[in-house]
Design an enzyme around this catalytic site. Structure first.
Site, PDB file in Angstrom:
ATOM      1  N   CYS A  97      -8.333   1.738   6.658  1.00 45.44           N
ATOM      2  CA  CYS A  97      -7.779   2.460   5.503  1.00 45.44           C
ATOM      3  C   CYS A  97      -8.230   1.860   4.170  1.00 45.44           C
ATOM      4  O   CYS A  97      -8.721   0.731   4.108  1.00 45.44           O
ATOM      5  CB  CYS A  97      -6.257   2.484   5.600  1.00 45.44           C
ATOM      6  SG  CYS A  97      -5.517   0.919   5.180  1.00 45.44           S
ATOM      7  N   CYS A  99       0.867  -1.181   0.000  1.00 42.60           N
ATOM      8  CA  CYS A  99       0.000   0.000   0.000  1.00 42.60           C
ATOM      9  C   CYS A  99       0.905   1.233   0.000  1.00 42.60           C
ATOM     10  O   CYS A  99       2.131   1.122   0.159  1.00 42.60           O
ATOM     11  CB  CYS A  99      -0.871  -0.007   1.245  1.00 42.60           C
ATOM     12  SG  CYS A  99       0.131   0.039   2.742  1.00 42.60           S
ATOM     13  N   GLU A 144       0.331  -0.309  16.429  1.00 45.10           N
ATOM     14  CA  GLU A 144      -0.501   0.844  16.046  1.00 45.10           C
ATOM     15  C   GLU A 144      -1.411   1.253  17.204  1.00 45.10           C
ATOM     16  O   GLU A 144      -1.610   2.439  17.473  1.00 45.10           O
ATOM     17  CB  GLU A 144      -1.341   0.509  14.809  1.00 45.10           C
ATOM     18  CG  GLU A 144      -2.167   1.722  14.359  1.00 45.10           C
ATOM     19  CD  GLU A 144      -3.121   1.427  13.222  1.00 45.10           C
ATOM     20  OE1 GLU A 144      -2.792   0.617  12.342  1.00 45.10           O
ATOM     21  OE2 GLU A 144      -4.209   2.035  13.214  1.00 45.10           O
ATOM     22  N   ASN A 169      -3.150  -6.784   8.836  1.00 43.12           N
ATOM     23  CA  ASN A 169      -4.012  -6.805   7.644  1.00 43.12           C
ATOM     24  C   ASN A 169      -3.899  -8.133   6.903  1.00 43.12           C
ATOM     25  O   ASN A 169      -4.857  -8.589   6.294  1.00 43.12           O
ATOM     26  CB  ASN A 169      -3.728  -5.591   6.751  1.00 43.12           C
ATOM     27  CG  ASN A 169      -2.531  -5.783   5.879  1.00 43.12           C
ATOM     28  OD1 ASN A 169      -2.647  -6.330   4.793  1.00 43.12           O
ATOM     29  ND2 ASN A 169      -1.360  -5.379   6.346  1.00 43.12           N
ATOM     30  N   THR A 185      -6.409   0.924  11.819  1.00 44.07           N
ATOM     31  CA  THR A 185      -6.613   1.053  10.371  1.00 44.07           C
ATOM     32  C   THR A 185      -6.708  -0.283   9.635  1.00 44.07           C
ATOM     33  O   THR A 185      -7.146  -0.318   8.490  1.00 44.07           O
ATOM     34  CB  THR A 185      -5.437   1.829   9.741  1.00 44.07           C
ATOM     35  OG1 THR A 185      -4.224   1.147  10.070  1.00 44.07           O
ATOM     36  CG2 THR A 185      -5.388   3.259  10.221  1.00 44.07           C
TER      37      THR A 185
HETATM   38 FE1  SF4 Z   1      -0.954   0.774   4.515  1.00 44.27          FE
HETATM   39 FE2  SF4 Z   1      -3.321   1.339   5.493  1.00 44.27          FE
HETATM   40 FE3  SF4 Z   1      -1.344   0.692   7.162  1.00 44.27          FE
HETATM   41 FE4  SF4 Z   1      -1.288   3.024   5.862  1.00 44.27          FE
HETATM   42  S1  SF4 Z   1      -2.791   2.401   7.393  1.00 44.27           S
HETATM   43  S2  SF4 Z   1       0.412   1.556   6.096  1.00 44.27           S
HETATM   44  S3  SF4 Z   1      -2.255   2.526   3.906  1.00 44.27           S
HETATM   45  S4  SF4 Z   1      -2.274  -0.659   5.613  1.00 44.27           S
END
Ligand code: SF4
Length: 317
Positions: A204, A21, A135, A234, A174
């Site tokens: 995101c 991404c 995060e 993710n 996210t």
């Molecule tokens: Fe990638 Fe989304 Fe993480 Fe940003 S928030 S690094 S766009 S996965």
């Protein structure tokens, strides 16, 4: 005359979009450019992105990965990972007069700003996310301890006891499952009808698009192979989404982790990659499959992603 292949046919459906991404791409470039500009070693606090191959490649270029700032000498540059850091980390770097580069994804920074705004408006904040993920640690660390309550499941919503139920806001990690999070948000809205919501979705674009692609591919294949590391939120979510879409789904670090027994009887195999997994891993997996099967590869059609994030001014060319 062509000799017919004796290998069993196997169709591969490639999910699109997949892999890197914009936030991951930017974070990796920050480390690469920092090494080019300042020379090795450049310290990186936490894995820059959650992918073993990316980390090993950057380590070979001269990056040194540490978990805390006190493991970095003050006279070398340090990069903060894409996941974001608690406010105390840049504060400590400034106090030690260190040169630091912040690779926090701008979409994570957006959530930090939201948290700050809700706090300044006097709202009690709920963060939907996974305990211990960097995060989440970074987002919780934007505000004084106790200002943000972490909620992981629908059951947690019932246990949450705010001081003022009419003055609550939520934000999210996210990289969550879009569907699971929708359930938690519905439970929050049912309990707190006045809850303040993100102006624009916190999950995101990259997470959402990759999960949508896996829903489409997962419904058409027998087995789904997700390239990504086990600590990549993710990537783990992609395997879960694939499983729910009806495919036996496996998260693998790279082609060497593939167990061919998983493909016994499979006619169609889906392949995707988490947002921190490089495309070279997809190619390696296809090569490995091609050595065993008579492969037909079909790439799913999708709108190309066009998101690009600017580099920090100190590294922009
Ligand atoms: Fe990638 Fe989304 Fe993480 Fe940003 S928030 S690094 S766009 S996965």
């Amino acid at each position: 005359m062509t000799t017919p292949s004796l290998r069993r046919p196997l169709k591969v459906l490639l999910a699109t979009p997949r892999g890197f991404c914009a936030g991951v791409d930017r974070a990796i470039q920050i480390v690469e450019r920092a090494i080019a500009k300042y020379g090795a070693p450049v310290y990186v606090r936490h894995e820059i992105v959650h992918n073993r191959h990316v980390v090993e490649r950057l380590r070979a270029l001269g990056a040194v990965f540490v978990e805390e700032l006190d493991q970095c000498p003050a006279d070398r540059p340090v990069v903060f990972s894409a996941h974001g850091v608690p406010k105390r980390v840049p504060a400590e770097a400034r106090a030690r007069e260190m040169l630091y580069l912040d690779a926090t994804c701008p979409l994570v920074s957006k959530v930090h700003v939201e948290a700050q705004r809700h706090h300044e408006a006097g709202r009690e904040i709920v963060l939907i996310g996974h305990a211990g993920h960097p995060e989440v640690v970074g987002t919780l660390g934007q505000l004084p301890q106790g200002a943000v309550a972490l909620i992981e499941t629908v059951a947690d919503v019932a246990d949450f006891q705010p001081r003022d139920p009419a003055n609550v806001a939520f934000i999210t990690q996210t990289t969550l499952s879009v569907d699971d999070t929708a359930g938690i948000i519905a439970a929050l809205r049912a309990r707190f009808p006045a809850i303040a919501t993100p102006y624009k979705e916190d999950i995101c674009y990259a997470t959402t698009n990759r999960q949508e692609a896996v829903k489409t591919v997962g419904a058409k294949c027998d087995v789904l192979l997700v390239l990504g590391s086990a600590n990549s939120s993710n990537s783990v979510r992609l395997a879960e989404v694939g499983h729910r879409a009806g495919a036996a789904s496996y998260l693998i670090e790279d082609a060497t982790a593939l167990d061919l027994a998983w493909l016994e009887g499979a006619r169609v195999v889906g392949v995707t990659a988490g947002a921190s997994a490089p495309e070279v891993l997809v190619n390696g997996l296809l090569d490995r499959l091609a050595r065993t099967f008579d492969l037909t590869i079909q790439e799913a059609e999708a709108e190309p992603e066009t998101v690009i994030f600017k580099l920090p001014r100190a590294l922009a060319v």
